[in-house]
Scaffold this active site. Structure first.
Site, PDB file in Angstrom:
ATOM      1  N   GLY A  10     -15.168  24.024  23.286  1.00 19.51           N
ATOM      2  CA  GLY A  10     -15.915  24.050  22.025  1.00 19.51           C
ATOM      3  C   GLY A  10     -15.032  23.718  20.827  1.00 19.51           C
ATOM      4  N   ILE A  12     -13.772  25.518  18.161  1.00 26.37           N
ATOM      5  CA  ILE A  12     -12.580  26.326  17.882  1.00 26.37           C
ATOM      6  C   ILE A  12     -11.710  26.435  19.139  1.00 26.37           C
ATOM      7  CG2 ILE A  12     -11.749  28.561  17.059  1.00 26.37           C
ATOM      8  CD1 ILE A  12     -14.537  28.839  15.646  1.00 26.37           C
ATOM      9  N   LYS A  84     -23.896  30.386  18.476  1.00 21.77           N
ATOM     10  CA  LYS A  84     -23.495  30.752  17.102  1.00 21.77           C
ATOM     11  C   LYS A  84     -24.471  30.346  16.005  1.00 21.77           C
ATOM     12  CE  LYS A  84     -20.961  26.494  16.307  1.00 21.77           C
ATOM     13  NZ  LYS A  84     -19.823  25.807  15.767  1.00 21.77           N
ATOM     14  N   SER A 124     -16.871  37.597  13.997  1.00 21.81           N
ATOM     15  CA  SER A 124     -17.290  36.808  12.829  1.00 21.81           C
ATOM     16  C   SER A 124     -17.398  37.689  11.594  1.00 21.81           C
ATOM     17  CB  SER A 124     -18.663  36.197  13.131  1.00 21.81           C
ATOM     18  OG  SER A 124     -19.216  35.630  11.971  1.00 21.81           O
ATOM     19  N   ALA A 125     -17.117  37.092  10.447  1.00 17.75           N
ATOM     20  CA  ALA A 125     -17.300  37.794   9.173  1.00 17.75           C
ATOM     21  C   ALA A 125     -18.760  38.176   8.957  1.00 17.75           C
ATOM     22  CB  ALA A 125     -16.829  36.901   8.030  1.00 17.75           C
ATOM     23  N   TYR A 148     -27.724  37.124  15.558  1.00 12.12           N
ATOM     24  CA  TYR A 148     -26.410  36.586  15.934  1.00 12.12           C
ATOM     25  C   TYR A 148     -25.308  37.571  15.540  1.00 12.12           C
ATOM     26  CZ  TYR A 148     -22.033  34.061  15.433  1.00 12.12           C
ATOM     27  OH  TYR A 148     -20.702  33.714  15.492  1.00 12.12           O
ATOM     28  N   LYS A 152     -22.490  40.047  17.790  1.00 11.48           N
ATOM     29  CA  LYS A 152     -21.026  40.114  17.606  1.00 11.48           C
ATOM     30  C   LYS A 152     -20.583  41.563  17.412  1.00 11.48           C
ATOM     31  CE  LYS A 152     -19.898  35.873  18.079  1.00 11.48           C
ATOM     32  NZ  LYS A 152     -18.990  35.443  19.148  1.00 11.48           N
ATOM     33  N   ASN A 198     -24.018  23.770   9.367  1.00 14.96           N
ATOM     34  CA  ASN A 198     -22.917  24.187   8.494  1.00 14.96           C
ATOM     35  C   ASN A 198     -22.534  23.107   7.488  1.00 14.96           C
ATOM     36  OD1 ASN A 198     -21.971  25.684  11.445  1.00 14.96           O
ATOM     37  ND2 ASN A 198     -22.328  26.910   9.628  1.00 14.96           N
ATOM     38  N   ARG A 291     -31.336  28.901   0.943  1.00 11.23           N
ATOM     39  CA  ARG A 291     -31.629  29.029   2.368  1.00 11.23           C
ATOM     40  C   ARG A 291     -31.815  30.515   2.675  1.00 11.23           C
ATOM     41  NH1 ARG A 291     -27.146  26.659   6.510  1.00 11.23           N
ATOM     42  NH2 ARG A 291     -25.921  28.317   5.566  1.00 11.23           N
ATOM     43  N   ASP A 294     -29.024  33.530   3.234  1.00 15.14           N
ATOM     44  CA  ASP A 294     -27.677  33.217   2.734  1.00 15.14           C
ATOM     45  C   ASP A 294     -27.208  34.268   1.742  1.00 15.14           C
ATOM     46  OD1 ASP A 294     -27.057  30.968   4.132  1.00 15.14           O
ATOM     47  OD2 ASP A 294     -27.335  29.556   2.467  1.00 15.14           O
TER      48      ASP A 294
HETATM   49  P1  NAD Z   1     -18.955  25.909  19.991  1.00 16.72           P
HETATM   50  O1  NAD Z   1     -20.406  25.938  20.249  1.00 16.72           O
HETATM   51  O2  NAD Z   1     -18.321  24.639  19.557  1.00 16.72           O
HETATM   52  O3  NAD Z   1     -18.148  26.435  21.258  1.00 16.72           O
HETATM   53  C1  NAD Z   1     -18.652  27.402  22.142  1.00 16.72           C
HETATM   54  C2  NAD Z   1     -18.222  26.991  23.544  1.00 16.72           C
HETATM   55  O4  NAD Z   1     -18.698  27.969  24.477  1.00 16.72           O
HETATM   56  C3  NAD Z   1     -18.825  25.655  23.966  1.00 16.72           C
HETATM   57  O5  NAD Z   1     -17.852  24.861  24.605  1.00 16.72           O
HETATM   58  C4  NAD Z   1     -19.935  26.049  24.932  1.00 16.72           C
HETATM   59  O6  NAD Z   1     -20.226  25.054  25.886  1.00 16.72           O
HETATM   60  C5  NAD Z   1     -19.360  27.306  25.541  1.00 16.72           C
HETATM   61  N1  NAD Z   1     -20.393  28.200  26.068  1.00 16.72           N
HETATM   62  C6  NAD Z   1     -21.527  28.606  25.454  1.00 16.72           C
HETATM   63  N2  NAD Z   1     -22.220  29.432  26.249  1.00 16.72           N
HETATM   64  C7  NAD Z   1     -21.490  29.559  27.387  1.00 16.72           C
HETATM   65  C8  NAD Z   1     -21.675  30.285  28.598  1.00 16.72           C
HETATM   66  N3  NAD Z   1     -22.755  31.058  28.772  1.00 16.72           N
HETATM   67  N4  NAD Z   1     -20.738  30.184  29.561  1.00 16.72           N
HETATM   68  C9  NAD Z   1     -19.642  29.406  29.384  1.00 16.72           C
HETATM   69  N5  NAD Z   1     -19.424  28.696  28.275  1.00 16.72           N
HETATM   70  C10 NAD Z   1     -20.337  28.774  27.291  1.00 16.72           C
HETATM   71  O7  NAD Z   1     -18.670  27.058  18.901  1.00 16.72           O
HETATM   72  P2  NAD Z   1     -17.342  27.414  18.105  1.00 16.72           P
HETATM   73  O8  NAD Z   1     -17.578  27.125  16.672  1.00 16.72           O
HETATM   74  O9  NAD Z   1     -16.151  26.826  18.766  1.00 16.72           O
HETATM   75  O10 NAD Z   1     -17.347  28.996  18.264  1.00 16.72           O
HETATM   76  C11 NAD Z   1     -16.560  29.653  19.230  1.00 16.72           C
HETATM   77  C12 NAD Z   1     -16.755  31.145  19.088  1.00 16.72           C
HETATM   78  O11 NAD Z   1     -16.393  31.545  17.772  1.00 16.72           O
HETATM   79  C13 NAD Z   1     -18.212  31.610  19.298  1.00 16.72           C
HETATM   80  O12 NAD Z   1     -18.183  32.837  19.993  1.00 16.72           O
HETATM   81  C14 NAD Z   1     -18.718  31.810  17.876  1.00 16.72           C
HETATM   82  O13 NAD Z   1     -19.722  32.781  17.810  1.00 16.72           O
HETATM   83  C15 NAD Z   1     -17.454  32.285  17.181  1.00 16.72           C
HETATM   84  N6  NAD Z   1     -17.468  32.043  15.733  1.00 16.72           N
HETATM   85  C16 NAD Z   1     -17.661  30.766  15.262  1.00 16.72           C
HETATM   86  C17 NAD Z   1     -17.694  30.539  13.890  1.00 16.72           C
HETATM   87  C18 NAD Z   1     -17.955  29.170  13.330  1.00 16.72           C
HETATM   88  O14 NAD Z   1     -18.334  29.068  12.173  1.00 16.72           O
HETATM   89  N7  NAD Z   1     -17.743  28.097  14.078  1.00 16.72           N
HETATM   90  C19 NAD Z   1     -17.501  31.608  13.000  1.00 16.72           C
HETATM   91  C20 NAD Z   1     -17.296  32.885  13.531  1.00 16.72           C
HETATM   92  C21 NAD Z   1     -17.277  33.093  14.899  1.00 16.72           C
HETATM   93  C1  WQD Z   2     -21.772  27.504   3.631  1.00 16.35           C
HETATM   94  C2  WQD Z   2     -22.382  27.303   2.248  1.00 16.35           C
HETATM   95  C3  WQD Z   2     -24.789  27.306   2.266  1.00 16.35           C
HETATM   96  C4  WQD Z   2     -25.257  23.632   4.585  1.00 16.35           C
HETATM   97  C5  WQD Z   2     -22.626  30.404   8.898  1.00 16.35           C
HETATM   98  C6  WQD Z   2     -23.070  31.585   9.721  1.00 16.35           C
HETATM   99  C7  WQD Z   2     -21.914  32.488  10.005  1.00 16.35           C
HETATM  100  C8  WQD Z   2     -20.684  31.746  10.527  1.00 16.35           C
HETATM  101  C9  WQD Z   2     -20.415  30.464   9.834  1.00 16.35           C
HETATM  102  C10 WQD Z   2     -20.359  32.147  12.877  1.00 16.35           C
HETATM  103  C11 WQD Z   2     -23.583  28.201   1.978  1.00 16.35           C
HETATM  104  C12 WQD Z   2     -24.258  25.958   1.840  1.00 16.35           C
HETATM  105  C13 WQD Z   2     -24.710  24.690   3.892  1.00 16.35           C
HETATM  106  C14 WQD Z   2     -26.003  22.662   3.860  1.00 16.35           C
HETATM  107  C15 WQD Z   2     -25.574  23.881   1.838  1.00 16.35           C
HETATM  108  N1  WQD Z   2     -20.757  31.426  11.903  1.00 16.35           N
HETATM  109  N2  WQD Z   2     -24.866  24.824   2.550  1.00 16.35           N
HETATM  110  N3  WQD Z   2     -26.124  22.820   2.512  1.00 16.35           N
HETATM  111  O1  WQD Z   2     -23.752  30.263   5.948  1.00 16.35           O
HETATM  112  O2  WQD Z   2     -21.373  30.940   5.387  1.00 16.35           O
HETATM  113  O3  WQD Z   2     -22.082  30.887   7.701  1.00 16.35           O
HETATM  114  O4  WQD Z   2     -21.607  29.723   9.618  1.00 16.35           O
HETATM  115  O5  WQD Z   2     -20.056  33.286  12.929  1.00 16.35           O
HETATM  116  O6  WQD Z   2     -22.360  33.450  10.894  1.00 16.35           O
HETATM  117  O7  WQD Z   2     -24.045  32.289   8.998  1.00 16.35           O
HETATM  118  O8  WQD Z   2     -21.794  28.737   6.500  1.00 16.35           O
HETATM  119  O9  WQD Z   2     -21.432  26.317   6.461  1.00 16.35           O
HETATM  120  O10 WQD Z   2     -23.767  27.195   6.882  1.00 16.35           O
HETATM  121  O11 WQD Z   2     -22.795  27.415   4.606  1.00 16.35           O
HETATM  122  O12 WQD Z   2     -25.724  23.991   0.623  1.00 16.35           O
HETATM  123  O13 WQD Z   2     -26.527  21.699   4.423  1.00 16.35           O
HETATM  124  O14 WQD Z   2     -22.887  25.951   2.172  1.00 16.35           O
HETATM  125  O15 WQD Z   2     -25.931  27.644   1.539  1.00 16.35           O
HETATM  126  O16 WQD Z   2     -23.556  28.565   0.633  1.00 16.35           O
HETATM  127  P1  WQD Z   2     -22.349  30.249   6.286  1.00 16.35           P
HETATM  128  P2  WQD Z   2     -22.469  27.342   6.192  1.00 16.35           P
END
Ligand code: NAD
Ligand code: WQD
Length: 342
Positions: A10, A12, A84, A124-125, A148, A152, A198, A291, A294
């Site tokens: 994925g 991250i 996510k 996640s925050a 979601y 977490k 995002n 949205r 938010d």
């Molecule tokens: P992503 O969707 O890019 O990566 C998730 C990976 O997990 C993917 O490769 C997917 O195929 C794999 N996956 C999903 N379900 C699965 C399952 N049941 N079995 C095996 N593999 C599975 O997402 P990401 O942005 O890389 O996020 C990674 C982690 O970080 C997630 O747990 C997400 O909740 C957390 N997180 C992400 C963000 C963000 O904004 N990207 C913020 C906070 C926390």
């Molecule tokens: C950022 C800012 C939007 C898209 C989400 C999840 C959170 C976390 C990260 C995993 C906000 C604005 C966005 C667009 C916009 N994931 N925006 N137009 O909302 O902080 O967090 O992703 O844990 O759980 O809620 O991130 O990137 O969606 O938004 O104006 O098309 O950009 O309103 O102010 P967010 P985001």
């Protein structure tokens, strides 16, 4: 260390795998490719110069996970695998509990079979919910406002119970703020399927011509310029935080939680401007209503990670935009549009 990385294909996870390999760890990726492309693996192999160990499995499949544990025998697990999307979690909460909570249950049970006692978890925050004060520190009350976020928090609580059940167990939960950017090579990056939820991938797709404009969700918040304010963290800094967290597991601290952010809030307009200046491309915007769900603004107190993990972000907003643009401009259609990488 021998590390099992769930979700390592994925966004991250793929960046973290590179940092782990760079730090000399042995990595096995377990991923179902539910939300990622298998093509990322070839890119990781080219970037690292290593043949990767990859097993396509769903973490919810306990028997499969038992088999993986028995054959790889990891010293630690980094658990990224999960879903996510906030909106999707509202539409299908059972799916989110199944994958995020059920997947962790299955993983922990399989780890217990081989007495693997160390895990780093992607939290996640979003677990904090509406801020009672800012910046959020790790002691801020947790009150997530969507399914979601609740999954977490449930997993954090589960991990807290899990460490108490056997001597020697250790957990590091990282509460990520808003990860953005990509590896500086532009070879791996964020590749959401469909319309990005995002901000950064949306901006990048507008810049590359895939979408006509960015819709700004609200310009009437109580922030510097009326648009939402977030704490964006470069994905390579976040990746490096996992290497530090892995090392921290060995200190004997049982359950540790760290914010992973920069501590600096950036508004939507500031992000658009920074991206335009860095990429030299215009990003047209249109203002729309807020949205649903938010928050106006939030950002991290990241002192604990600095003091206890010895980790600090080193990339700034310019790097975030430069690397997001590097990835998007080299891969305008994402991984699966690339015929060479099959
Ligand atoms: P992503 O969707 O890019 O990566 C998730 C990976 O997990 C993917 O490769 C997917 O195929 C794999 N996956 C999903 N379900 C699965 C399952 N049941 N079995 C095996 N593999 C599975 O997402 P990401 O942005 O890389 O996020 C990674 C982690 O970080 C997630 O747990 C997400 O909740 C957390 N997180 C992400 C963000 C963000 O904004 N990207 C913020 C906070 C926390
Ligand atoms: C950022 C800012 C939007 C898209 C989400 C999840 C959170 C976390 C990260 C995993 C906000 C604005 C966005 C667009 C916009 N994931 N925006 N137009 O909302 O902080 O967090 O992703 O844990 O759980 O809620 O991130 O990137 O969606 O938004 O104006 O098309 O950009 O309103 O102010 P967010 P985001």
């Amino acid at each position: 260390m021998r590390v099992l990385v769930t979700g390592g294909a994925g966004y991250i996870g793929s960046h973290a795998v590179l940092s782990l390999l760079g730090a000399g760890h042995d990595v096995l990726i377990v991923d179902s490719f539910a939300t990622s492309s298998p093509r990322v693996i070839k890119r990781l192999e080219a970037l690292s110069g290593r043949v990767l160990h990859v097993i396509e499995r769903d973490v919810r499949d306990y028997e499969a996970m038992r088999g993986v544990m028995a054959s790889w025998v990891p010293e630690a697990v980094i658990h990224f695998a999960g879903l996510k999307s906030v909106a999707e979690s509202v539409a299908d909460p059972a799916l989110y509990y199944d994958v995020n909570v059920g997947g962790t249950v299955s993983l922990l049970r399989a780890m217990a079979e081989i007495d693997c006692s160390k895990i780093v978890f992607s939290s996640s925050a979003t677990v904090y919910g509406t801020p009672e004060y800012l910046p959020y520190d790790e002691a801020h009350p947790t009150n997530p406002v969507n399914p979601y976020g609740r999954t977490k928090l449930v997993v954090e609580q589960l991990l807290g119970d899990w460490i108490g059940a056997r001597e020697g167990r250790a957990v590091t939960a990282l509460r990520y703020f808003n990860p953005v950017g990509a590896h500086p090579s532009g070879e791996i990056g964020e590749d959401p399927s469909g319309v990005p939820n995002n901000l950064m991938p949306y901006i990048a797709q507008v810049a590359v011509g895939r979408r006509p404009h960015l819709t700004i969700f609200g310009d009437d918040y109580e922030t510097r310029d009326g648009t939402g304010e977030r704490d964006y963290i470069h994905v390579m800094d976040l990746a490096e935080a996992h290497v530090a967290a892995l090392m921290h597991l060995a200190t004997g601290e049982r359950m540790q939680i760290f914010n992973v952010g920069t501590g600096q809030g950036i508004t939507v307009r500031e992000m658009v401007r920074a991206f335009e200046e860095t990429a030299g491309v215009r990003v047209p915007t249109e203002i729309a209503a807020r949205r649903a769900g938010d928050l106006p603004r939030f950002f991290a107190d990241a002192a604990r990670a600095r003091d206890m993990l010895g980790w600090m972000p080193s990339r700034d907003l310019h790097d975030m935009c430069l690397d997001a643009w590097g990835w998007q401009s080299r891969n305008p259609g994402g991984y699966d549009a690339q015929e060479d990488a099959a």
